[in-house]
Write a protein that holds these residues in place. Structure first.
Motif, PDB file in Angstrom:
ATOM      1  N   ARG A  31       0.667   5.740  -0.983  1.00 53.64           N
ATOM      2  CA  ARG A  31      -0.199   6.858  -1.370  1.00 53.64           C
ATOM      3  C   ARG A  31       0.445   7.607  -2.523  1.00 53.64           C
ATOM      4  O   ARG A  31       1.595   8.036  -2.433  1.00 53.64           O
ATOM      5  CB  ARG A  31      -0.429   7.791  -0.182  1.00 53.64           C
ATOM      6  CG  ARG A  31      -1.148   7.080   0.966  1.00 53.64           C
ATOM      7  CD  ARG A  31      -1.372   7.994   2.163  1.00 53.64           C
ATOM      8  NE  ARG A  31      -2.523   8.854   1.983  1.00 53.64           N
ATOM      9  CZ  ARG A  31      -3.782   8.492   2.231  1.00 53.64           C
ATOM     10  NH1 ARG A  31      -4.037   7.284   2.690  1.00 53.64           N
ATOM     11  NH2 ARG A  31      -4.768   9.329   2.036  1.00 53.64           N
ATOM     12  N   TYR A  52       0.837  -1.194   0.000  1.00 53.59           N
ATOM     13  CA  TYR A  52       0.000   0.000   0.000  1.00 53.59           C
ATOM     14  C   TYR A  52       0.875   1.249   0.000  1.00 53.59           C
ATOM     15  O   TYR A  52       1.793   1.365   0.827  1.00 53.59           O
ATOM     16  CB  TYR A  52      -0.876   0.052   1.248  1.00 53.59           C
ATOM     17  CG  TYR A  52      -1.782  -1.149   1.422  1.00 53.59           C
ATOM     18  CD1 TYR A  52      -3.102  -1.111   0.972  1.00 53.59           C
ATOM     19  CD2 TYR A  52      -1.327  -2.321   2.043  1.00 53.59           C
ATOM     20  CE1 TYR A  52      -3.945  -2.211   1.140  1.00 53.59           C
ATOM     21  CE2 TYR A  52      -2.160  -3.413   2.206  1.00 53.59           C
ATOM     22  CZ  TYR A  52      -3.461  -3.354   1.756  1.00 53.59           C
ATOM     23  OH  TYR A  52      -4.293  -4.438   1.914  1.00 53.59           O
ATOM     24  N   LYS A  71      -9.359   6.020  -5.207  1.00 52.78           N
ATOM     25  CA  LYS A  71      -8.727   6.856  -4.185  1.00 52.78           C
ATOM     26  C   LYS A  71      -7.224   6.915  -4.432  1.00 52.78           C
ATOM     27  O   LYS A  71      -6.692   6.227  -5.294  1.00 52.78           O
ATOM     28  CB  LYS A  71      -9.025   6.290  -2.796  1.00 52.78           C
ATOM     29  CG  LYS A  71     -10.474   6.505  -2.371  1.00 52.78           C
ATOM     30  CD  LYS A  71     -10.793   5.853  -1.046  1.00 52.78           C
ATOM     31  CE  LYS A  71     -10.493   4.370  -1.054  1.00 52.78           C
ATOM     32  NZ  LYS A  71     -11.233   3.623  -0.021  1.00 52.78           N
ATOM     33  N   THR A 107      -4.842   5.781  -2.666  1.00 54.50           N
ATOM     34  CA  THR A 107      -4.041   4.659  -2.162  1.00 54.50           C
ATOM     35  C   THR A 107      -3.902   3.608  -3.268  1.00 54.50           C
ATOM     36  O   THR A 107      -4.900   3.086  -3.765  1.00 54.50           O
ATOM     37  CB  THR A 107      -4.694   4.021  -0.920  1.00 54.50           C
ATOM     38  OG1 THR A 107      -4.714   4.988   0.135  1.00 54.50           O
ATOM     39  CG2 THR A 107      -3.914   2.795  -0.474  1.00 54.50           C
TER      40      THR A 107
END
Lengths: 345, 345, 345, 345
Positions: free
Chosen positions: D248, D246, D302, D304
C-alpha cells in the motif's frame, strides 16, 4: 424428463454441458445450436461424446428453442440478452452462463461489456446462480445468471468472513490463477500451447471484467463498500482455478474459530468442502468435479488470513454450477448428474 | 450388493478403482489395504474421494479379505500370487491388475518377472481379462488376470487383422506412447515433472515386460509365431496410451474393407469404437473413460496398414477394464459404473 | 561482420534466428521484416530479446534486402520463391527455411505445395542444407534450402544405413513425434493448449508434406526407390522431435558393428552425437541446442533395427541448421553462434 | 583462467552451474563432486553436457577443493557450513548456493533449518549475493551466500519501494509461484509429473524457510520491522518464478512516478529489466536467462501497488546469480557466461 436446449454448443462450456447433461436422468437434450458448425454432427467435433450424443448442430432458432423447458446459453457475452426475452415470454426457463445478466447495475455492465444492454428491464429479475447463497431465489427463478469462474472461487472463499464481519473490507486481495480453458475455445495466439505452456503470467491487472461481479457479490454480503484488488493469472494447465485470498481480521479470533465458521456455513453444502486445518487445496482434487475445496491459514498467527479456494473452472465455475441451478429450479436432487469425482491423477 | 476388497489401494490403479467403484450401484467397498498407509484415512491421501469414500487403509489380512465377494489386486507384481490361493480356496473371486497371472508359460513369466512363481498351478485356470476376446471365459472365471495397459491398446488394434489373417505375422511393429501415470505412484527420478515434462523418449527398447504378454495374445489369435517389435515411449502427459501399429497386408484389400472388418468385430462392443475412415485417434477423447478408439489408415495406398489405438491407461488399460471384468463375472450390466465420458478439454 | 536480413521475423523460426544471430560474433542483423507487425518493435512482440535486439519490424522491401550479404527466409511456403530471384541476381546469399526449394522434382513440389512454382529454374541450383551430407555444396552455394524438421531427424537417423546398404529399402518406417512449436505461431484451434496439452495424436497419416522430402533424401543416398511409411504425431510439449525409425537389416551384422558405422560417419561431426549402445535418446537433452543425438537398438537381436534420433525442431530442425549453413557458406567456424548447450531441466 | 570446483554436482543447480561455467571464457572446471555418483561420468547423468564436460564425479575431498580458486556449493542445506571453514582458511573463494550463510541471525537460522549451525562465527563475514544491492561487498567477499530463488524475485520487486519509503511496511503480501524444478532433483511423490502436472497448489502457507530470508532483506532496506505474508505455490511448469507483490502506497504518487523510481534504480543494471507501464511479465521471457523482468501496476488507481517480478529460478534464482557473484568477486565482466537470451517458445 425435461426438454433442454443449449445455445452455443461449440465452446468449452457447451461441450461440458453436453457431457454432464447426457448422463442426467431427468434431461433430454433436444437441440444444440451453433452458427459456425450448423449441420455438423456434435460428435465429429467432440469425439469424446461419440456413442452418447447423437445430435447435429443447428442454427439458433427461437421457435425451436421455445419448445424446450430449459435453455442454457453457453455463448459469448452479448448473445443471451438478445434471445432471452422471447424465451422467457414463452415460459422457458433460461440459464445464462455468460455475463449478460450478472451485474445488477446496468451502467456498470455497459462500462465493462457492451455499450448498450439489450434488455436492461430483465436484469432485476435475473437471479445470481450461486446456490450456496441464493438457493431459494434460484428455486423460484425463471432467469438465472450463472457466476463467472473467478467470481465463484473468490466469493465462496470470502463470503463467510464478510457475512460475519470478520475481515476488514479494505485491502482485500484476490490473487487468482486459472487454467487456459478459461480463455475458451478460440483460435488465439496467447493460448497456444507454445505460448501458454511452461510459462506463468498475470494479465488484465489494470482491470478484469470479473472484478465488478466479484465486488457486487462481496458488497451485497458486507452491506458496505469493499475495496478489492483482483489479479488474475494464466497457469500452464487446462482446467482449474486456485484463488489465494488475503484479508485482515477485524477481531482477535483464532484459526480454529474461523474454521468453525466455514464448517457451519458449508457443512450442509453438497459441493463446498472445507479441508482440515493445515491442509492445502490442490486443483487436481476437484478436476472434472463440481466441488469447491477450501483451506484456511493464518501464517505465523498474524492477523492476515489466507483462504485457498479451488474449483474446476468448467464445472463448478461454469457448466456444473449451471446444472446445479437447473436441478434447483426444476426440483431435482441438487447433485443429479453432478456426482462425478475428480479425475486424479 | 456385493462386498468388494481392494488390496494395494495407494497406487494409481487403486485410487482409480475407488473412484469407479464408489459410484457402482451394486458394490460396497468393505476393505482397502495398504501396508505403508495402514491407519490413514483414504481421503487424506486422496482428497478427490472426500465425501464419498469413508474408509481407513488397513494392513492386508486374508481373513478379512475372505469375507469379500470380489477382491481386486492393485499391487506391484508378485503380491497377488502370494495371496490369491487362500482367497480362491474360500470361493472369493479374484481380479488381479498385476502381471502375476497374465502369462500362460510360467517359464517365460519367471524370465521376465521373478525367479519363482508362487503358484504356477493356478496359472492355467486364470482367464485373461480382455472382454472383447474372452467374455465367456471371464463370465465363468474365478481368477481373472487383467491385461497390461500397453497390451490392451496393442491387442485391440491388431487382433481383428490377425483373426482373419489379413497381415503378415512377420515384421509387426507396435510403436506405443504412454503418459507418465503408467509408471505408477512411486518416488522416482525419471518421472519427476522436471525430468519427464516437456520431453519425449523411448525406453526399454531392448525388451519391455509387456512384450511377451502382447506376443502371447497375438500368437493365440494368429495360431502361429508372431514377430513383433515393440517400442514403448514416455510422453509428457499424465493419462493416455497411443499405439501406432504397423503391419503389412497379405492380400489386396482396400482400406474400406479393412474398416468393415473392424466395424464387424467391434460394432457391438460397448467400449471399442472404430472411427470413420480418415479420422485420427486422440488420447484426450478417451481420457477418464473406458473407451478404446481405433482409427485405420493405409498411407499412399501402399500395403503397410497403420492402426491407431488409444485408451486411458488407468481406465481401459487397468481399473476400468478390471471393473468391466467384474461386471461380467457377477452378471451386472457390462458398463455399470463405467459410463463416464472422457473429460475434454 | 556481415549484414544479415530476416524475412518473416514474427514466427517461431524467425525469433529463433534472432536469438541465435544476436549473439553471433560475425553478424549484424540489419533488417527484420513482417507485413503484419511492420512498425512494431521486435522486443515488444518478443520480450525475451529486450536489451539485445533493437530493431523495428519493417515491411519486406527488396531494395533494402539487397544490401544484405545474407538473407534468411523464415516465411510460410510460397514466399521465398517470389523474392529469391531478385536477391540472387544481386549476389545476395539466400537461406530459405521454408520448403520452396527443397524438392528437386518441381512436379512433385507442385503436387504437395502450390499449383505453380514461381521459379522452377532456380530449383536445380539450390543446395539442400543438411551439412552432414552436403557440406561442400553448401560452402559453394548461393541458395540453400534448409531441410524440414522431420526430414532432418529422419535422414540423420537413416542415412548411414542406406549409405552402406545395410537395411532393406522396402518397409522403412519413420514414426516421428513433434512438439507443438512445429506447427508455427499461428492462431489455430488444434494447437491451443486446451486441445494439444495432455493429449497425443497422430496426424496427416495419409500423407504429410515432409514425406516427399524425406523420400528424396533417402533415395538419393540409396540410389534406388525407397518405400517409406511416415507417421507424424503431435506431442504435448513445446520443442523437440523424436524419430523412432525401423528398418530390416539386409545382412547378419551385430549392433556393435552398426554402432561403429554411425561412429565412423558422425564421429567428426560437431552436431551429431551417437549415444552409447544401450542408451536412449531424450528430447530434453537437445532442447535449445543444435545437436542431434542418436541411439541404436536391435530389440531381442531380431533383424529389425531401431534408430532413435532426437533434435530440437526449432534449432537443428530449422534456425540453428540454417545458421550452420550460413557459417559454412561464409567460411566462419561451423559452430559459431551455436555452442549453446541444451537447457535441462 | 581460474580453477573452479563444484560441490554437489548432481542436483539441478549443479548441472546449471556446469552448463553456464562450461562456456565461461575465464573458468576451468577442475572438480565436480558427488557422493552418490562418484566414479560416474558427468555426461552419463547429464547427456545435455556431452561433448563439453569431460569430467567424472568424485567424492568430496577438501584437499582437492583447496586447489581451486573458487568453490561453489550446490548442496543441500547443512553441507557448506561443514566444509567452508577449511576452504576459506586456504584462501579459496566460496560461493554457497544453499541457505547456510544467508541469515545473519544464527538463532533464526537454527529455528528454520538445523538445530546447530556448524560455524556461526563465519556468518557475519558472509556477503549476501544479491549484486543489485551488495555489489561492492561481493567484490570484496571471500564467502558469498547466494539468495534463495523466492527471495531473489521478491526482493528485486519490493526493495526500490522500501528504499524510498514508498510503501507501508505493514501488510506486505508476496504471492509467489514457482516451477517444479525449485523442489530439486529428488525422488519424491509430490513432484512427480502425475501429481504436480496439470495442477496448482499453495504449500507451506504456515511458514516457508525463505520467509525469514526475505524479511531480513526487506527490513535491512526499510530500517524497521516489516510485516510480510509470503505464500509460495507450485506451478505445473519446470522453470520460472512469478512473484505478485502487493503493497500500500504511503503517499499520493502516480504509477508513472513509481515507474521512474524503478527505472532509476535498475536502469544501469545488466540483469534487471523494468517493462513499460501496462506490460505484464511472463516467465517464458526469462526462461534460461539471468534476467529479472519487472512490471508495475496500480489497479483502478487505488493505493494498492502491484509489482510483478519474474526470474528463472535456476538461473537468476540460483546458478546464474552465483556466477554473476563470481564474476564480480574475480573482476570479470559481470555478464561473462551469462549472455544467453531466454529460450522462447
Amino acid at each position: 424428463m425435461i426438454k433442454v436446449g443449449i445455445v452455443g454448443g461449440t465452446g468449452y462450456t457447451g461441450v461440458e454441458l453436453l457431457r454432464i447433461l447426457s448422463k442426467h436422468t431427468h434431461v433430454e437434450i433436444v437441440v444444440v445450436t451453433s452458427r459456425t458448425d450448423a449441420g455438423v454432427n456434435v460428435s465429429t467435433i467432440y469425439p469424446n461424446l461419440r456413442r452418447t450424443i447423437n445430435l447435429v448442430f443447428s442454427p439458433p432458432d427461437i421457435e425451436i428453442l421455445c419448445q424446450c423447458d430449459v435453455v442454457f446459453f453457453a455463448t459469448p457475452n452479448g448473445t443471451a440478452m438478445q434471445m432471452a426475452p422471447a424465451l422467457l415470454a414463452k415460459g422457458v426457463k433460461v440459464i445464462d452462463l455468460s455475463a449478460d445478466f450478472r451485474l445488477k447495475n446496468v451502467a456498470v455492465w455497459e462500462q465493462w461489456y457492451e455499450p448498450i444492454h439489450a434488455c436492461p428491464e430483465l436484469v432485476a429479475s435475473a437471479v445470481y446462480g450461486l446456490p450456496e447463497y441464493h438457493r431459494e431465489a434460484i428455486a423460484n427463478a425463471q432467469l438465472v445468471a450463472c457466476p463467472g469462474c473467478y467470481p465463484t472461487a473468490v466469493q465462496l472463499g470470502f463470503l463467510p468472513l464478510l457475512e460475519l464481519g470478520l475481515i476488514d473490507t479494505h485491502g482485500l486481495i484476490a490473487d487468482v490463477k486459472s487454467g487456459v480453458s478459461g480463455a475458451g475455445r478460440k483460435a488465439e495466439l496467447a493460448t497456444l500451447m507454445s505460448e501458454a505452456g511452461e510459462s506463468f503470467k498475470a494479465y488484465s491487472v489494470h482491470g478484469h471484467r470479473h472484478l465488478p461481479e466479484i465486488q457486487q457479490g462481496l458488497e451485497l454480503m458486507a452491506q458496505q463498500p469493499v475495496e478489492l484488488t483482483f489479479v488474475p493469472h494464466l497457469t500452464p494447465m487446462i482446467r482449474g482455478i486456485h484463488a489465494t485470498l488475503y484479508g485482515r481480521l477485524t477481531q482477535d479470533i483464532s484459526l480454529t474459530e474461523v474454521y468453525r465458521v466455514y464448517q457451519q456455513r458449508y457443512g450442509q453444502e453438497l459441493f463446498v468442502d472445507v479441508l482440515n486445518i493445515g491442509a492445502h487445496a490442490d486443483t487436481r482434487n476437484v478436476r472434472g468435479s463440481n466441488y469447491c475445496q477450501i483451506a484456511l491459514h493464518q501464517p505465523q498467527g498474524k492477523n492476515t488470513l489466507v483462504v485457498l479456494s479451488v474449483i474446476d473452472n468448467l464445472v463448478k465455475g461454469a457448466s456444473g454450477q449451471a446444472v446445479q441451478a437447473m436441478n434447483i429450479m426444476c426440483g431435482f436432487a441438487e447433485d443429479e448428474g453432478l456426482q462425478a469425482l475428480a479425475l486424479y491423477p
